[in-house]
Enzyme design. Structure first.
Site, mmCIF file in Angstrom:
data_model
loop_
_atom_site.group_PDB
_atom_site.id
_atom_site.type_symbol
_atom_site.label_atom_id
_atom_site.label_comp_id
_atom_site.label_asym_id
_atom_site.label_seq_id
_atom_site.Cartn_x
_atom_site.Cartn_y
_atom_site.Cartn_z
ATOM 1 C CB SER A 132 -2.162 -1.594 -8.618
ATOM 2 O OG SER A 132 -2.430 -0.219 -8.747
ATOM 3 N NE ARG A 268 -10.183 37.199 -22.428
ATOM 4 C CZ ARG A 268 -10.776 38.042 -21.597
ATOM 5 N NH1 ARG A 268 -12.072 38.348 -21.777
ATOM 6 N NH2 ARG A 268 -10.116 38.563 -20.583
ATOM 7 C CB ILE A 337 -6.498 28.090 -23.967
ATOM 8 C CG1 ILE A 337 -5.173 27.540 -24.522
ATOM 9 C CG2 ILE A 337 -7.264 28.879 -25.023
ATOM 10 C CD1 ILE A 337 -5.320 26.491 -25.608
ATOM 11 C CD GLU A 363 -11.847 -0.463 -17.592
ATOM 12 O OE1 GLU A 363 -11.309 -1.270 -18.369
ATOM 13 O OE2 GLU A 363 -12.989 -0.013 -17.761
HETATM 14 C C1 LIG Z 1 -14.219 6.730 -10.517
HETATM 15 C C2 LIG Z 1 -13.681 5.334 -10.402
HETATM 16 C C3 LIG Z 1 -14.364 4.282 -10.989
HETATM 17 C C4 LIG Z 1 -13.916 2.962 -10.832
HETATM 18 N N1 LIG Z 1 -14.663 1.923 -11.338
HETATM 19 C C5 LIG Z 1 -14.296 0.651 -11.043
HETATM 20 C C6 LIG Z 1 -15.155 -0.441 -11.398
HETATM 21 O O1 LIG Z 1 -16.219 -0.254 -12.011
HETATM 22 N N2 LIG Z 1 -14.778 -1.702 -11.037
HETATM 23 C C7 LIG Z 1 -13.609 -1.941 -10.358
HETATM 24 O O2 LIG Z 1 -13.337 -3.096 -10.054
HETATM 25 N N3 LIG Z 1 -12.771 -0.926 -10.018
HETATM 26 C C8 LIG Z 1 -13.101 0.372 -10.340
HETATM 27 N N4 LIG Z 1 -12.268 1.410 -9.967
HETATM 28 C C9 LIG Z 1 -11.037 1.127 -9.243
HETATM 29 C C10 LIG Z 1 -9.774 1.399 -10.048
HETATM 30 O O3 LIG Z 1 -9.614 0.445 -11.050
HETATM 31 C C11 LIG Z 1 -8.597 1.457 -9.052
HETATM 32 O O4 LIG Z 1 -8.748 2.650 -8.301
HETATM 33 C C12 LIG Z 1 -7.253 1.423 -9.728
HETATM 34 O O5 LIG Z 1 -7.022 0.171 -10.327
HETATM 35 C C13 LIG Z 1 -6.100 1.746 -8.757
HETATM 36 O O6 LIG Z 1 -6.216 0.989 -7.592
HETATM 37 P P1 LIG Z 1 -6.077 1.738 -6.170
HETATM 38 O O7 LIG Z 1 -7.041 2.880 -6.188
HETATM 39 O O8 LIG Z 1 -6.239 0.728 -5.096
HETATM 40 O O9 LIG Z 1 -4.625 2.346 -6.147
HETATM 41 P P2 LIG Z 1 -3.270 1.576 -5.687
HETATM 42 O O10 LIG Z 1 -3.184 0.254 -6.345
HETATM 43 O O11 LIG Z 1 -3.183 1.634 -4.210
HETATM 44 O O12 LIG Z 1 -2.166 2.526 -6.306
HETATM 45 C C14 LIG Z 1 -1.688 3.715 -5.659
HETATM 46 C C15 LIG Z 1 -0.506 4.229 -6.466
HETATM 47 O O13 LIG Z 1 0.534 3.266 -6.457
HETATM 48 C C16 LIG Z 1 0.914 2.931 -7.776
HETATM 49 N N5 LIG Z 1 1.312 1.523 -7.834
HETATM 50 C C17 LIG Z 1 0.671 0.437 -7.326
HETATM 51 N N6 LIG Z 1 1.328 -0.674 -7.612
HETATM 52 C C18 LIG Z 1 2.410 -0.307 -8.334
HETATM 53 C C19 LIG Z 1 3.491 -1.040 -8.939
HETATM 54 N N7 LIG Z 1 3.581 -2.359 -8.885
HETATM 55 N N8 LIG Z 1 4.444 -0.317 -9.595
HETATM 56 C C20 LIG Z 1 4.346 1.022 -9.679
HETATM 57 N N9 LIG Z 1 3.365 1.765 -9.146
HETATM 58 C C21 LIG Z 1 2.406 1.090 -8.472
HETATM 59 C C22 LIG Z 1 -0.318 3.208 -8.616
HETATM 60 O O14 LIG Z 1 -0.001 3.380 -9.985
HETATM 61 C C23 LIG Z 1 -0.838 4.470 -7.942
HETATM 62 O O15 LIG Z 1 -0.150 5.580 -8.427
HETATM 63 C C24 LIG Z 1 -12.694 2.727 -10.149
HETATM 64 C C25 LIG Z 1 -11.978 3.805 -9.600
HETATM 65 C C26 LIG Z 1 -12.462 5.083 -9.697
HETATM 66 C C27 LIG Z 1 -11.688 6.212 -9.061
#
Ligand SMILES: Cc1cc2nc3c(=O)[nH]c(=O)nc-3n(C[C@H](O)[C@H](O)[C@H](O)COP(=O)(O)OP(=O)(O)OC[C@H]3O[C@@H](n4cnc5c(N)ncnc54)[C@H](O)[C@@H]3O)c2cc1C
Length: 380
Positions: A132, A268, A337, A363
């Site tokens: 994030s 169903r 469902i 994203e």
């Molecule tokens: C299948 C898949 C495909 C992906 N493809 C790509 C890709 O092609 N390129 C790429 O660059 N990335 C990709 N990603 C990464 C994706 O964009 C990130 O997983 C996402 O942005 C969340 O980051 P994180 O997993 O580090 O979660 P974190 O940032 O660690 O977040 C964990 C939790 O904390 C919450 N949180 C964090 N900060 C805050 C805040 N300030 N306020 C409130 N809540 C907060 C989040 O909402 C979440 O619930 C992909 C992810 C997956 C699972």
């Protein structure tokens, strides 16, 4: 205000639907269970012009816009979200970063190959320690003569293992925070660049999600994409378009789950009649249909604004937030469902249920979309 697709757009929708039902539907569960990347199908999509929908014909694209792009992603995702996300990450993340930030030479070199499927694209922003908070990236790019040397790891990168070209955001100035990030194009086969761990996922299992690893990876100076220090700003512009594609991904899966639910509810029988005749089930279907329509309107509004050259930060986030949450609700109701049959793999419900969850995370999570929207609405 015109709520109808044009004849050409309807034609495209029909073409993609027929392709998805003919070429993708019979393989969905096989690909899912084996986590098999559908390379042959992706190449076919390239031949059909579906890997470069938003790029002008002079760069090898289909010369259409986001309305058509949303339409195509929705139709693919209605059948298989994995194919939807492969196309989305390739097009509106990897390729589009080159298209909006690249110089003429870079665009001529890469976009025609990406748009036709000769090359597969990926986009690396996320790192193990920064999701994030993308501005907290650690992957570094340091000058060595005229070249750049990249070190670090990107994680969760869609198409990571299969990408011929990856756009990577790295730190070029540690002291400048988000203004110290720059984007680079890295080609497969470059020494010091490799795909790492391939993730074993809950859903969208036929799509590839992998690490990208850079170990003293030296790339030519001309691989800098956009201005030095503009990598983060450009990435945010890329996400304005990318989030529309995640909305389309969610929309397609919500639509697929809804159709599966309607079909099953009519077939169903319990207590001597079709379960669709119970008001409790009818109301679920009514809510699903209504929310999907609202999600489609938000998504198409963002797409239409993008096509009109308008800034869509708020509208893209609204479409992405709402549609992904609707998709999760619809997939949940689809399982409900189906009763017990929703829990087993003979029916499509369980796969939609697993696949849709990505939409509230990728994203930018739903929480981050709300932050973006709040920032926009509080601006004035
Ligand atoms: C299948 C898949 C495909 C992906 N493809 C790509 C890709 O092609 N390129 C790429 O660059 N990335 C990709 N990603 C990464 C994706 O964009 C990130 O997983 C996402 O942005 C969340 O980051 P994180 O997993 O580090 O979660 P974190 O940032 O660690 O977040 C964990 C939790 O904390 C919450 N949180 C964090 N900060 C805050 C805040 N300030 N306020 C409130 N809540 C907060 C989040 O909402 C979440 O619930 C992909 C992810 C997956 C699972």
């Amino acid at each position: 205000m015109d709520f109808q697709l044009s004849d050409e757009q309807l034609q495209l929708k029909k073409m993609v639907r027929e392709f998805a039902e003919r070429e993708i539907a019979p393989n969905v569960m096989k690909w899912d269970e084996a986590s098999e990347f559908p390379m042959a199908t992706v190449k076919e999509l390239g031949k059909l012009g579906l890997l470069g929908v938003i790029f002008p014909a002079e760069y090898g694209g289909s010369g259409m816009g986001y309305i058509e792009y949303v339409t195509a992603i929705e139709e693919l995702s209605r059948v298989d979200g994995s194919v939807g996300i492969i196309v989305a990450a390739h097009t509106s993340l990897g390729s589009n970063h080159i298209f909006i930030a690249g110089n003429e030479e870079q665009k001529r070199k890469y976009i025609p190959r990406l748009a036709t499927g000769e090359f597969i694209g990926a986009w690396g922003l996320t790192e193990p320690g920064s999701g994030s908070d993308a501005g907290g990236a650690r992957c570094s790019a340091v000058r060595r003569g005229k070249n750049w040397v990249l070190n670090g790891t990107k994680t969760f990168i869609t198409n990571g293992h299969y990408a011929d070209v990856a756009v990577v955001v790295a730190v070029t100035d540690k002291t400048a925070h988000t203004h110290g990030l720059s984007a680079f194009v890295v080609e497969k086969g470059t020494r010091g660049f490799r795909a790492g761990k391939k993730e074993n996922k809950l859903g969208l299992r036929a799509s590839d999600t992998s690490e990208l690893i850079f170990e003293d990876c030296e790339i030519p100076g001309e691989n800098l994409l956009g201005k030095e220090g503009d990598g983060f700003i450009d990435a945010m512009r890329v996400l304005d378009g990318g989030r529309i594609s995640i909305a389309a991904l969610g929309l397609g899966m919500a639509q697929g789950a809804y159709e599966a639910a309607v079909k099953y509810a009519k077939q169903r029988k319990q207590f001597g009649r079709a379960i669709s005749e119970f008001q409790a089930i009818g109301f679920k279907l009514a809510d699903m249909a209504t929310e999907i329509d609202a999600a489609r309107l938000l998504t198409m509004r963002a797409a239409a604004m993008k096509d009109a050259g308008m800034k869509t930060t708020q509208e893209s986030s609204m479409a992405k937030l709402y549609t992904s949450e609707v998709a999760v609700r619809c997939a949940n109701e689809c399982v409900q469902i189906h009763g017990g049959y929703g829990f087993i793999k003979d029916y499509p419900a369980e796969k939609f249920y697993r696949d849709v969850k990505l939409c509230t995370i990728g994203e930018g999570t739903s929480e981050i979309q709300r932050l973006v929207i709040a920032r926009q609405v509080l601006k004035d």
